[in-house]
Structure formats: structure tokens, C-alpha cells
Design a protein around this motif. Structure first.
Motif, PDB file in Angstrom:
ATOM      1  N   UNK A   1       0.867  -1.185   0.000  1.00 27.28           N
ATOM      2  CA  UNK A   1       0.000   0.000   0.000  1.00 27.28           C
ATOM      3  C   UNK A   1       0.901   1.232   0.000  1.00 27.28           C
ATOM      4  N   UNK A   2       0.311   2.407  -0.058  1.00 22.13           N
ATOM      5  CA  UNK A   2       1.144   3.611  -0.136  1.00 22.13           C
ATOM      6  C   UNK A   2       0.625   4.742   0.734  1.00 22.13           C
ATOM      7  N   UNK A   3       1.546   5.326   1.494  1.00 24.05           N
ATOM      8  CA  UNK A   3       1.245   6.598   2.163  1.00 24.05           C
ATOM      9  C   UNK A   3       1.902   7.753   1.417  1.00 24.05           C
ATOM     10  N   UNK A   4       2.530   7.443   0.275  1.00 22.81           N
ATOM     11  CA  UNK A   4       3.145   8.478  -0.571  1.00 22.81           C
ATOM     12  C   UNK A   4       2.200   8.859  -1.711  1.00 22.81           C
ATOM     13  N   UNK A   5       1.705   7.855  -2.436  1.00 20.53           N
ATOM     14  CA  UNK A   5       0.726   8.121  -3.506  1.00 20.53           C
ATOM     15  C   UNK A   5      -0.654   7.979  -2.891  1.00 20.53           C
ATOM     16  N   UNK A   6      -1.009   8.926  -2.085  1.00 21.80           N
ATOM     17  CA  UNK A   6      -2.184   8.830  -1.237  1.00 21.80           C
ATOM     18  C   UNK A   6      -2.698  10.249  -1.031  1.00 21.80           C
ATOM     19  N   UNK A   7      -3.953  10.476  -1.330  1.00 24.99           N
ATOM     20  CA  UNK A   7      -4.436  11.865  -1.303  1.00 24.99           C
ATOM     21  C   UNK A   7      -4.552  12.454   0.098  1.00 24.99           C
ATOM     22  N   UNK A   8      -4.624  11.614   1.148  1.00 27.06           N
ATOM     23  CA  UNK A   8      -4.665  12.198   2.498  1.00 27.06           C
ATOM     24  C   UNK A   8      -3.345  12.893   2.841  1.00 27.06           C
ATOM     25  N   UNK A   9      -2.235  12.158   2.862  1.00 28.78           N
ATOM     26  CA  UNK A   9      -0.990  12.902   3.149  1.00 28.78           C
ATOM     27  C   UNK A   9      -0.690  13.990   2.133  1.00 28.78           C
ATOM     28  N   UNK A  10      -0.934  13.730   0.853  1.00 32.01           N
ATOM     29  CA  UNK A  10      -0.524  14.711  -0.156  1.00 32.01           C
ATOM     30  C   UNK A  10      -1.344  15.994  -0.111  1.00 32.01           C
ATOM     31  N   UNK A  11      -2.664  15.845   0.032  1.00 34.63           N
ATOM     32  CA  UNK A  11      -3.521  17.035  -0.059  1.00 34.63           C
ATOM     33  C   UNK A  11      -3.843  17.622   1.313  1.00 34.63           C
ATOM     34  N   UNK A  12      -4.046  16.762   2.334  1.00 37.35           N
ATOM     35  CA  UNK A  12      -4.530  17.264   3.623  1.00 37.35           C
ATOM     36  C   UNK A  12      -3.432  17.459   4.654  1.00 37.35           C
ATOM     37  N   UNK A  13      -2.314  16.755   4.507  1.00 33.20           N
ATOM     38  CA  UNK A  13      -1.225  16.909   5.466  1.00 33.20           C
ATOM     39  C   UNK A  13      -0.127  17.779   4.872  1.00 33.20           C
ATOM     40  N   UNK A  14       0.301  17.426   3.647  1.00 29.67           N
ATOM     41  CA  UNK A  14       1.390  18.181   3.023  1.00 29.67           C
ATOM     42  C   UNK A  14       0.872  19.414   2.268  1.00 29.67           C
TER      43      UNK A  14
END
Lengths: 174, 291
Positions: B199-212
Motif C-alpha cells: 500500500x502507499x502513504x506516498x501516492x495517497x491523497x490524504x498525506x498529499x492534499x490534507x497533510x502536506x
């Protein structure tokens, strides 16, 4: 002590009522719509708004169309406000560069516009003078509106106008 | 059991390569996450905190923001994946089958794989009885989908030290929480082995859009950058690339085209397989045995 505090803090109903009075004193009539501070609501807010004479609310950012919310008396209409195309969230929380407000507004508009074939859609764009009114940001708002205005099939309406159209279209208000 | 006891350290360069059928180089594993956010608790995420940053209940605006994903956003996903002929893995809070039956039904009809994702969206550390929650979730999902899930993703990928035992004991075969490799691996539990899928926490819209807080278009860029690198490495050994999305984020009007652009780009390459979790699991178990 608790009694004293009750007199010091206005109840939610009082706050809603005195807001209408303050607006009436300026514009000469009651407001139709309400947006909670930071879109916040208690369990009772929609009930109180209807009882105090409001016809629409904007806190429920859950659709691209208006929706009817039940209250303990008559229903209230929710209009699709936005936290996504909103300068507080975008500039002060997500810390995007100013131009992202323009880019996102255009992306949002193009998708909503494409989805509107066959069924009307509403797109909100939210700005605050202390954010998008800053010299380095204003042109991105101006350019977004200019782009959208190039489309002949777009209406620029206030909340009251959207409400009136929605009630007329659906018969929900009758 | 601590992670190191479950999994002996292994460098990817020391392992024999795994190979995909037909000379394929890469598997794209798409995971759509559907969640239930209880209005009685703090929301799982917030796009807009209350003025002065206080935590207040109920948190209506952020509840409504998530609700948009179910009412509007997810239908953009269904359109996209129908057009592409891709059947993603559905990472689903079991309570979604009851609270959003319309959405879960559409996923079942579209042939998506149902992967367990807890009962509702909250850290698994705060669940009073994990074993009961896992059993109830798998029962509800199994009844709804007609087949008991083989896969599991913790809510927010969370696990306690005993979670893998409880999952293996409940019949789970693979998990997605261990984002530590480009290949599937096997970990030890007292109830038998579990396979981890990348699975991915890099290609993932939560970390990318909401955290980063990246701009919407960066989702396309990062996915393409990852894809091109993994595709290149896929000439030597099979690579798996997960894309994890949520309807209340990537289903927003201003973001959906950037997700569509990812698949349009990948579509131009030969040797790409779009598989769900169970398909990757079955391939891995067979490919490993063949070595």
C-alpha cells in the motif's frame, strides 16, 4: 455562578436574533440566509434559524446542489457553500501560493460546468478581504472571475436568488 | 509482537526477482477508501478548524465535507473506473454497508474487491475490543459482498502489537499497513503467516492534499514520477504501485481531473496490469513458490 454566566453569555437564539436585527438596521429588511462562524453549528442551529425567520443556511457543504434539511418545524434549504475554494482554508491553513486560488477555481468551475449538462449545478467561491484582498492575491480572484464570465451559460447569483430559483423549481417552499 | 520479530530485515537486492505473467513490468493497485465518520466524535480530518482553532462537537462542517464524498465525489470515481475497465480494491469501513448502502451496492455491482477497513474510522488503539470489531466487520462485509474479505487495511493503517494475530485468526490473508517495500512480503503471527501488500502513504491523497497541502495538480506529477521509476525498475523485477484515494478528497471537482490524468498517462504504456489485492496475493503466493 452558573446563573451569572447565563446572563453574561448570549444564548444561540439571541445571537441569531440580534444578528438579524443588526443586518435589518443596515439594509432595511431581514436577512434570508445564515452561515455559522467557521460553519459551526450545534445540534439545534437549523431549528433555531427557521424559528427566527431564516430561509437558508450554508454550513452543510455536502452537495453540488441545494438540499432541504428537516427541522423541528418547517424545512430549511442548504446552499452549497465551500471550504475547498475558500481562501481561509487554501491560503491560511494549506499555505498555497496565491495563484493556486485561481488554478483551483478554474479546475472547480470546469468540472462543475461539465457536470451541469442536464442538471443545474452551483459553484461557490469564498473570499475574505484580509486574505484575497491583499495586493499580491487580488489579481488571482479577478482573473478567475474574468475566466468564468467568458461563459454565456453561467449566472452570477446571490444566495437569495439561488434560494428563490430553487424553491420555484422544486416547489419545496410551497 | 514488535515488527522486527515478525519480519527479519531483508534487502530487496538480496532477493530473487519475482516475475509477472506475459512479461508485464508493473502492477497498479488502486485502492478506494470509503469511511464512516461518526458525528458524535471529533472528525477523522478537518479541512477547516473552528475559529480560534478550538475542538468543538458536533463538528458539522467537517462532517459535511466528508459526506460530500459519498453524495457526489464517489460517483466521479465510479464513472472513471467504469470508463477505464478497472475494478479497484475497496477499503471499506464495514459500517458503510449500513449507512451508505447505495454506495456499497454500486461498488459490489461494479465488481470491486471488498477489503476490510475496520468498523468505522477511528484509531484501532481506541477500539475497546479489537477482536470483536474485526469479527463484526468481516461478518458484515462478507454478508454484503457475498464473499468474506481476504484483505485488511487498518484505519489510518493503525495497528497495535497484537493486531496481526487477530487478523490472521479471523481468516485475513493480506494486510496493507506495512508500507515498507515495493514487493509483497510475508510476516509471522502466532496464528500463521500474513502477506503484506505494498500500500502507499506516498501516492495517497490524504498525506498529499490534507497533510502536506500540495496543490491539486501535484498528485498527477508524483504518481507519474513514481510510475516511470517503478516501470523502469520493472524490467528487472516485478514492481507494484499502489494509488490510494478518498472520494471526499480526489472526488472534489477541482481534483478529479488530476486523478484521471494519472490513468491516462499509465494507459500509454504496455506491460501494465491493473490488479486488485486478491489478484496480487494469488500471484505472489504462486510466484514465490515457483522460485
Amino acid at each position: 455562578m452558573s446563573t451569572g454566566q447565563k446572563f453574561m453569555l448570549p444564548t444561540e437564539r439571541l445571537d441569531i436574533r440580534r444578528t438579524a436585527v443588526a443586518i435589518r438596521n443596515v439594509i432595511g429588511r431581514d436577512p434570508h440566509g445564515w452561515l455559522g462562524p467557521g460553519l459551526t453549528e450545534t445540534w439545534e442551529t437549523p431549528d433555531l434559524l427557521v424559528e427566527e425567520g431564516y430561509d437558508y443556511v450554508c454550513d452543510w457543504v455536502l452537495d453540488d446542489e441545494p438540499v432541504l434539511l428537516k427541522t423541528r418545524t418547517r424545512p430549511i434549504v442548504n446552499l452549497p457553500y465551500t471550504q475547498e475554494c475558500n481562501d481561509v482554508a487554501m491560503m491560511l491553513i494549506q499555505h498555497h501560493k496565491a495563484s493556486e486560488h485561481y488554478d483551483r477555481a478554474i479546475d472547480q468551475f470546469e468540472q462543475v460546468h461539465a457536470n451541469s449538462v442536464g442538471s443545474a449545478r452551483i459553484m461557490a467561491l469564498v473570499v475574505h478581504p484580509y486574505i484575497m484582498g491583499a495586493p499580491h492575491r487580488l489579481k488571482y480572484l479577478r482573473n478567475a472571475l474574468a475566466h468564468i464570465r467568458e461563459h454565456p451559460d453561467v449566472l452570477f447569483w446571490t444566495g437569495e436568488e439561488i434560494l428563490e430559483w430553487y424553491l420555484g423549481t422544486t416547489g419545496a417552499g410551497s | 509482537m514488535i515488527p522486527r520479530k515478525r519480519s527479519t530485515f531483508s534487502a530487496i537486492v538480496d532477493r530473487p526477482p519475482l516475475n509477472l505473467p506475459g512479461g508485464a513490468r508493473i502492477v497498479v493497485w488502486t485502492i478506494v477508501n470509503l469511511e464512516f465518520w461518526s458525528i458524535s466524535r471529533p472528525m477523522a480530518r478537518q479541512v477547516l478548524p473552528a475559529p480560534t482553532g478550538q475542538v468543538l462537537l458536533p463538528d458539522l462542517p467537517n462532517w459535511a465535507w466528508h459526506e460530500y464524498g459519498m453524495r457526489v465525489g464517489v460517483w466521479r470515481f465510479f464513472d472513471l473506473f467504469r470508463r477505464l475497465g478497472i475494478r479497484p480494491t475497496l477499503s471499506i469501513n464495514a459500517r458503510v454497508c449500513e449507512e451508505y448502502e447505495r454506495v456499497a451496492h454500486a461498488a459490489r455491482e461494479a465488481g470491486w474487491e471488498f477489503m476490510g477497513h475496520a468498523w468505522e474510522q477511528m484509531p484501532i488503539h481506541q477500539v475497546d475490543d479489537q477482536a470483536a470489531m474485526i469479527a463484526k466487520s468481516l461478518d458484515v462485509l462478507g454478508r454484503f459482498a457475498g464473499v468474506r474479505p481476504k484483505g485488511w487495511l487498518g484505519p489510518g493503517l493503525t495497528e497495535t502489537y497484537e493486531t496481526p494475530e487477530l487478523l490472521a485468526g479471523a481468516g485475513i490473508k493480506y494486510i496493507g499497513d506495512w508500507v515498507y517495500d515495493d514487493e509483497p512480503t510475508e510476516i509471522r503471527t502466532r496464528q500463521g503467516p500474513l502477506v503484506t501488500l505494498p500500500y502507499s502513504v506516498e501516492l495517497n491523497d490524504i498525506p498529499m492534499m490534507l497533510v502536506q497541502h500540495h496543490e491539486s495538480g501535484y498528485f498527477t506529477q508524483r504518481c507519474i514520477d513514481s510510475f516511470e521509476r517503478l516501470y523502469q525498475e520493472g524490467a528487472e523485477r516485478a514492481k507494484i504501485m499502489a494509488i490510494a484515494i478518498h472520494p471526499y478528497i480526489s472526488g472534489q471537482p477541482h481534483r478529479i481531473k488530476y486523478l484521471e490524468a494519472v490513468y491516462d498517462h499509465i494507459d500509454r504504456y504496455a506491460g501494465v496490469l491493473h490488479w486488485n489485492g486478491v489478484e496480487i496475493l494469488d500471484w505472489y503466493l504462486a510466484a514465490r513458490t515457483a522460485q
